[in-house]
Design an enzyme around this catalytic site. Structure first.
Site, PDB file in Angstrom:
ATOM      1  N   ALA A 212      57.650  25.063  13.604  1.00 42.33           N
ATOM      2  CA  ALA A 212      57.125  23.690  13.656  1.00 42.33           C
ATOM      3  C   ALA A 212      55.649  23.741  13.252  1.00 42.33           C
ATOM      4  CB  ALA A 212      57.327  23.056  15.032  1.00 42.33           C
ATOM      5  N   LEU A 213      55.432  24.310  12.082  1.00 42.91           N
ATOM      6  CA  LEU A 213      54.071  24.683  11.672  1.00 42.91           C
ATOM      7  C   LEU A 213      53.201  23.471  11.373  1.00 42.91           C
ATOM      8  CD1 LEU A 213      54.901  27.710   9.324  1.00 42.91           C
ATOM      9  CD2 LEU A 213      54.361  27.724  11.766  1.00 42.91           C
ATOM     10  N   HIS A 214      51.921  23.586  11.746  1.00 40.12           N
ATOM     11  CA  HIS A 214      50.915  22.563  11.459  1.00 40.12           C
ATOM     12  C   HIS A 214      49.672  23.268  10.905  1.00 40.12           C
ATOM     13  CE1 HIS A 214      49.150  24.017  15.176  1.00 40.12           C
ATOM     14  NE2 HIS A 214      50.246  23.697  15.854  1.00 40.12           N
TER      15      HIS A 214
ATOM     16  N   HIS B 286      48.328  26.519  12.550  1.00 39.48           N
ATOM     17  CA  HIS B 286      48.991  27.763  12.144  1.00 39.48           C
ATOM     18  C   HIS B 286      48.488  28.199  10.755  1.00 39.48           C
ATOM     19  CE1 HIS B 286      52.315  25.996  14.779  1.00 39.48           C
ATOM     20  NE2 HIS B 286      52.062  27.143  15.370  1.00 39.48           N
TER      21      HIS B 286
ATOM     22  N   GLN C  32      60.024  33.409  26.962  1.00 44.29           N
ATOM     23  CA  GLN C  32      58.724  32.906  27.420  1.00 44.29           C
ATOM     24  C   GLN C  32      58.788  31.465  27.914  1.00 44.29           C
ATOM     25  OE1 GLN C  32      56.906  33.440  23.393  1.00 44.29           O
ATOM     26  NE2 GLN C  32      55.791  31.585  23.930  1.00 44.29           N
TER      27      GLN C  32
ATOM     28  N   SER D  85      49.309  20.753  17.958  1.00 42.44           N
ATOM     29  CA  SER D  85      50.314  21.511  18.705  1.00 42.44           C
ATOM     30  C   SER D  85      51.693  21.103  18.208  1.00 42.44           C
ATOM     31  CB  SER D  85      50.195  21.186  20.201  1.00 42.44           C
ATOM     32  OG  SER D  85      51.375  21.576  20.874  1.00 42.44           O
ATOM     33  N   SER D  86      52.593  22.068  18.180  1.00 46.91           N
ATOM     34  CA  SER D  86      53.971  21.758  17.761  1.00 46.91           C
ATOM     35  C   SER D  86      54.584  20.708  18.675  1.00 46.91           C
ATOM     36  CB  SER D  86      54.826  23.023  17.796  1.00 46.91           C
ATOM     37  OG  SER D  86      54.242  24.008  16.988  1.00 46.91           O
ATOM     38  N   ARG D  87      54.144  20.699  19.937  1.00 45.76           N
ATOM     39  CA  ARG D  87      54.735  19.758  20.907  1.00 45.76           C
ATOM     40  C   ARG D  87      54.245  18.323  20.703  1.00 45.76           C
ATOM     41  NH1 ARG D  87      54.232  24.561  23.889  1.00 45.76           N
ATOM     42  NH2 ARG D  87      56.155  25.233  24.916  1.00 45.76           N
TER      43      ARG D  87
HETATM   44  P1  AMP Z   1      52.882  28.736  18.548  1.00 43.16           P
HETATM   45  O1  AMP Z   1      53.723  28.532  17.348  1.00 43.16           O
HETATM   46  O2  AMP Z   1      52.559  27.478  19.295  1.00 43.16           O
HETATM   47  O3  AMP Z   1      53.368  29.861  19.420  1.00 43.16           O
HETATM   48  O4  AMP Z   1      51.470  29.215  18.010  1.00 43.16           O
HETATM   49  C1  AMP Z   1      51.341  30.301  17.134  1.00 43.16           C
HETATM   50  C2  AMP Z   1      49.884  30.645  16.997  1.00 43.16           C
HETATM   51  O5  AMP Z   1      49.174  29.510  16.494  1.00 43.16           O
HETATM   52  C3  AMP Z   1      49.232  30.998  18.353  1.00 43.16           C
HETATM   53  O6  AMP Z   1      48.353  32.084  18.155  1.00 43.16           O
HETATM   54  C4  AMP Z   1      48.495  29.743  18.696  1.00 43.16           C
HETATM   55  O7  AMP Z   1      47.378  29.959  19.531  1.00 43.16           O
HETATM   56  C5  AMP Z   1      48.070  29.251  17.332  1.00 43.16           C
HETATM   57  N1  AMP Z   1      47.759  27.829  17.369  1.00 43.16           N
HETATM   58  C6  AMP Z   1      48.503  26.834  17.942  1.00 43.16           C
HETATM   59  N2  AMP Z   1      47.879  25.652  17.822  1.00 43.16           N
HETATM   60  C7  AMP Z   1      46.710  25.889  17.181  1.00 43.16           C
HETATM   61  C8  AMP Z   1      45.616  25.073  16.772  1.00 43.16           C
HETATM   62  N3  AMP Z   1      45.591  23.758  17.015  1.00 43.16           N
HETATM   63  N4  AMP Z   1      44.576  25.657  16.120  1.00 43.16           N
HETATM   64  C9  AMP Z   1      44.590  27.002  15.866  1.00 43.16           C
HETATM   65  N5  AMP Z   1      45.593  27.818  16.233  1.00 43.16           N
HETATM   66  C10 AMP Z   1      46.637  27.285  16.879  1.00 43.16           C
END
Ligand code: AMP
Length: 281
Positions: free
Chosen positions: A32-34, A37, A61, A187-189
């Site tokens: 769910a990349l933004h 990421h 997790q 955030s993906s959420r």
């Molecule tokens: P996730 O897919 O949420 O597990 O996140 C993967 C990586 O992306 C983790 O290292 C997160 O800390 C990082 N990440 C998530 N949201 C952000 C953001 N808004 N800015 C920078 N890095 C992020």
């Protein structure tokens, strides 16, 4: 971009590249990349010859099964974004590939104090699951450099501890939080928020700025009370608002004006749990 689903195929590819003198940067994600990421991918690309990204929604997790079920999956859009970002290898394993013996066999990691507070306290078992999967991924990718977001401040500390406990030959680089135009941490959420929840969600960023602006003027007890009120007034159910030592995350009750401190918040907007943080000095 090469898409690889098996650990041994990934290892063969990475070993070949490393034997040819290439440096490897790694960005683990749950998809769910933004743009947050993608900023990690960009950092890895600028500092390494090869960038590996993984997408794996790690069941171990999630302490809340509903959160796991509702985690957004957008794999086709993700692949497109990764292609555009210049990622070299996407590691896309199945649950069976990562947990061939099921979920029960893991030895716990001795994370100490860091696991007893904040996310560790409110999401029991979460950091054990994070360590389990990141350890497996690091053994599979064997990257020189690992890129993670400050958005998950405590997670970065946990992963540094994992690297130290397991004596892994990888350096963690923590990158700043990317925000939407109005300040909400990406955030993906966030895609799970409806219009009203999305408006309310901004309160977390407002509270963090309020704390930054008032930390020199008011007592911490007063600031935490005010912060909780601001959150509940905007329909949040806070798990915690904490002002903590930036190196240990131990709560700070009286600030001497010099100690490096960070404010951290986790709160529910209806069903969606959001976290964010800000270094205050
Ligand atoms: P996730 O897919 O949420 O597990 O996140 C993967 C990586 O992306 C983790 O290292 C997160 O800390 C990082 N990440 C998530 N949201 C952000 C953001 N808004 N800015 C920078 N890095 C992020």
């Amino acid at each position: 971009m090469t898409i690889i689903k098996g650990i041994s195929e990934l290892q063969e590819n990475v070993n070949f590249l490393k034997n040819n003198g290439k440096t490897i940067g790694f960005v683990p994600t749950m998809g769910a990349l933004h743009d947050g990421h993608i900023s990690l991918i960009a950092a890895s690309k600028s500092e390494n010859n090869i960038t590996v990204c993984s997408i794996f929604v790690n069941p171990t997790q999630f302490n809340d099964p509903k959160d796991f079920e509702k985690y957004p999956i957008t794999i086709e859009a993700d692949i497109e974004k990764l292609e555009l970002s210049g990622t070299n290898i996407l590691f896309l394993p199945s649950v069976k590939e990562m947990y061939p013996d099921g979920f029960d066999k893991a030895q716990p990691y001795d994370l100490g104090f860091i696991e007893t507070i904040l996310e560790g306290k409110y999401r029991p078992g979460h950091f054990q699951g994070v360590c389990q999967i990141v350890h497996k991924l690091l053994l599979a990718v064997q990257p020189h450099n690992l890129y993670m977001g400050q958005k998950d401040y405590q997670q970065c500390m946990v992963i540094n501890k994992l690297i130290q406990i397991e004596n892994l030959d990888t350096k963690l680089h923590t990158r700043p939080t990317l925000r939407e135009k109005d300040g909400l941490a990406m955030s993906s959420r966030n895609v799970r928020l409806n219009e009203e929840e999305r408006k309310n969600a901004l309160t977390i960023y407002r509270v963090l700025n309020y704390l930054k602006d008032h930390i020199e003027k008011e007592s911490i007890a007063y600031l935490l009370d005010r912060s909780n009120l601001m959150l509940t007034d905007n329909n949040f159910r806070p798990d915690y608002v904490s002002i903590a030592d930036a190196e240990t995350l131990a709560p700070v009750e009286n600030w001497d004006g010099h100690q490096k401190i960070v404010a951290l918040i986790a709160a529910y907007q209806n069903e969606v749990r959001l976290i964010d943080n800000m270094v205050l000095d």
